[in-house]
Design a protein around this motif. Structure first.
Motif, PDB file in Angstrom:
ATOM      1  N   THR A 167      -4.428  -2.360  -4.771  1.00  0.00           N
ATOM      2  CA  THR A 167      -3.729  -1.066  -4.855  1.00  0.00           C
ATOM      3  C   THR A 167      -4.009  -0.403  -6.204  1.00  0.00           C
ATOM      4  O   THR A 167      -4.122   0.818  -6.292  1.00  0.00           O
ATOM      5  CB  THR A 167      -2.193  -1.194  -4.663  1.00  0.00           C
ATOM      6  N   LYS A 168      -4.142  -1.201  -7.249  1.00  0.00           N
ATOM      7  CA  LYS A 168      -4.388  -0.618  -8.572  1.00  0.00           C
ATOM      8  C   LYS A 168      -5.841  -0.141  -8.694  1.00  0.00           C
ATOM      9  O   LYS A 168      -6.107   0.861  -9.372  1.00  0.00           O
ATOM     10  CB  LYS A 168      -4.048  -1.634  -9.667  1.00  0.00           C
ATOM     11  N   ASN A 173      -1.403   7.696 -14.558  1.00  0.00           N
ATOM     12  CA  ASN A 173      -1.178   6.653 -13.561  1.00  0.00           C
ATOM     13  C   ASN A 173      -1.140   5.291 -14.243  1.00  0.00           C
ATOM     14  O   ASN A 173      -2.051   4.960 -15.011  1.00  0.00           O
ATOM     15  CB  ASN A 173      -2.301   6.674 -12.514  1.00  0.00           C
ATOM     16  N   SER A 176      -1.983   1.880 -13.931  1.00  0.00           N
ATOM     17  CA  SER A 176      -2.806   0.966 -13.149  1.00  0.00           C
ATOM     18  C   SER A 176      -2.585  -0.444 -13.707  1.00  0.00           C
ATOM     19  O   SER A 176      -1.445  -0.805 -14.048  1.00  0.00           O
ATOM     20  CB  SER A 176      -4.265   1.432 -13.239  1.00  0.00           C
ATOM     21  N   TYR A 221       0.838  -1.204   0.000  1.00  0.00           N
ATOM     22  CA  TYR A 221       0.000   0.000   0.000  1.00  0.00           C
ATOM     23  C   TYR A 221       0.875   1.258   0.000  1.00  0.00           C
ATOM     24  O   TYR A 221       0.605   2.223  -0.722  1.00  0.00           O
ATOM     25  CB  TYR A 221      -0.919  -0.048   1.225  1.00  0.00           C
ATOM     26  N   SER A 271      -7.088  -4.434 -11.892  1.00  0.00           N
ATOM     27  CA  SER A 271      -7.923  -3.577 -11.046  1.00  0.00           C
ATOM     28  C   SER A 271      -9.400  -3.738 -11.388  1.00  0.00           C
ATOM     29  O   SER A 271     -10.268  -3.381 -10.591  1.00  0.00           O
ATOM     30  CB  SER A 271      -7.517  -2.108 -11.233  1.00  0.00           C
ATOM     31  N   ASN A 295       2.664   1.323  -3.683  1.00  0.00           N
ATOM     32  CA  ASN A 295       1.798   1.330  -4.877  1.00  0.00           C
ATOM     33  C   ASN A 295       0.675   2.339  -4.811  1.00  0.00           C
ATOM     34  O   ASN A 295       0.134   2.729  -5.840  1.00  0.00           O
ATOM     35  CB  ASN A 295       1.175  -0.060  -5.080  1.00  0.00           C
ATOM     36  N   PHE A 296       0.296   2.738  -3.591  1.00  0.00           N
ATOM     37  CA  PHE A 296      -0.798   3.697  -3.539  1.00  0.00           C
ATOM     38  C   PHE A 296      -0.450   4.981  -2.789  1.00  0.00           C
ATOM     39  O   PHE A 296      -0.533   6.080  -3.357  1.00  0.00           O
ATOM     40  CB  PHE A 296      -2.074   3.076  -2.953  1.00  0.00           C
ATOM     41  N   ALA A 318      -7.424   1.183  -6.279  1.00  0.00           N
ATOM     42  CA  ALA A 318      -7.384   2.479  -5.584  1.00  0.00           C
ATOM     43  C   ALA A 318      -6.846   3.569  -6.517  1.00  0.00           C
ATOM     44  O   ALA A 318      -7.313   4.717  -6.481  1.00  0.00           O
ATOM     45  CB  ALA A 318      -6.525   2.366  -4.328  1.00  0.00           C
ATOM     46  N   LEU A 319      -5.889   3.203  -7.368  1.00  0.00           N
ATOM     47  CA  LEU A 319      -5.351   4.184  -8.328  1.00  0.00           C
ATOM     48  C   LEU A 319      -6.413   4.650  -9.317  1.00  0.00           C
ATOM     49  O   LEU A 319      -6.414   5.811  -9.745  1.00  0.00           O
ATOM     50  CB  LEU A 319      -4.208   3.566  -9.144  1.00  0.00           C
TER      51      LEU A 319
END
Ligand SMILES: NC(=O)c1ccc[n+]([C@@H]2O[C@H](COP(=O)([O-])OP(=O)(O)OC[C@H]3O[C@@H](n4cnc5c(N)ncnc54)[C@H](O)[C@@H]3O)[C@@H](O)[C@H]2O)c1
Length: 265
Positions: A169-170, A149, A151, A121, A155, A124-125, A172-173
């Motif tokens: 995490t992706k 970004n 990603s 986290y 995701s 990556n985020f 969240a991106l």
């Protein structure tokens, strides 16, 4: 890069622009950093792997371009702030930010520890969030910019086992991309995400273990309609150039898959 067709330079050229690229030392980030430099940008390569980042920057400088390498551990908030402070000494502005640095160690869901999850986290985020904050402050002051970004198709659609923490995490991106795009459109800051499918980088190939049912084309043969293959890093870099350049001047908040059709299969 100077094209024989001036309109193409205006659309796709990056002359006079500065691009900050995290994760520029290897793989997709490196290929994109080189393409941006070839398109005329001044490039700052931010990476924990300073030797490879410096190798890239030295290569650009040896051909008369401008590039700097700055060591940054994206998982460390103090290091991210320090890298951007150093950037201010090296480059006058930030026109483009490419958030590419990430890690993707696979781990069986039941054995993921809180420490492992926190590290993923953080890099990556949270680190991407922080780089984006730093960039929008600078872009607001200079009239706008483009944030890209990196990603992943994972995701939106499960494609690889032992990958839950990475996919999260992706995802969240994607939310970061669309929310920041909305909030900063009035400042002429565009924010988009590229969602690669499997890309044949050294790190990705190494992450697929021998005997793994997903070995071969990263997302399984037959699940990649365009040729059952992984992408070449250049195929991601060219999509990034579109989003960095004037060619995409009316595009923001988009999640653009570059996946050979994986998401529609
Ligand atoms: N290769 C694929 O199949 C694939 C698919 C979808 C998405 N992606 C995404 O593309 C991006 C690049 O992946 P890649 O395959 O080129 O991998 P890569 O390992 O070659 O590139 C990642 C870069 O990030 C840097 N990095 C790692 N940890 C860092 C940290 N703590 N601080 C700063 N820099 C750090 C590495 O040194 C490296 O230069 C990643 O965001 C990845 O999630 C890759």
């Amino acid at each position: 890069m100077t094209s024989a067709v001036p309109q193409l330079d205006r659309l796709f050229g990056l002359q006079g622009r500065t691009a900050v690229i995290t994760g520029a030392a290897t793989g997709i980030g490196r290929a994109t950093a080189q393409l941006f430099a070839d398109a005329g940008a001044q490039v700052a390569a931010l990476d924990i792997n300073i030797d490879k980042a410096e190798e890239f920057a030295a290569g650009v400088r040896s051909k008369g371009g401008k590039a700097v390498a700055i060591r940054m551990d994206q998982g460390d908030p103090t290091a991210v702030a320090a890298a951007f402070a150093r950037l201010d000494e090296e480059l006058p502005r930030v026109d483009v930010l490419l958030n590419c640095a990430a890690i993707y160690p696979r781990c069986n869901f039941e054995t993921v520890t809180p420490e492992f999850l926190d590290r993923m986290y953080a890099i990556n985020f949270r680190g991407v969030f922080q780089c984006t904050q730093e960039a929008v402050k600078r872009m607001k002051a200079t009239g706008g910019g483009s944030i890209i970004n990196i990603s992943s198709v994972t995701s939106l659609k499960a494609g690889i086992y032992d990958n839950v923490q990475y996919a999260m995490t992706k995802a969240a991106l994607n939310a970061l991309t669309q929310s920041v795009a909305l909030e900063y459109a009035e400042h002429n800051i565009r924010v988009n995400a590229i969602l690669p499918g499997g890309v044949a980088t050294e790190a990705a190939v190494a992450s697929v273990q021998v005997g793994d049912p997903l070995r071969g084309p990263f997302l399984q043969p037959g699940r990649v309609p365009l040729g059952s293959r992984n992408a070449d890093p250049q195929e991601i870099a060219s999509a990034c150039l579109y989003l960095a350049s004037g060619a995409s001047s009316f595009v923001t908040g988009q999640l653009i898959a570059v996946d050979g059709g994986f998401l529609i299969s």
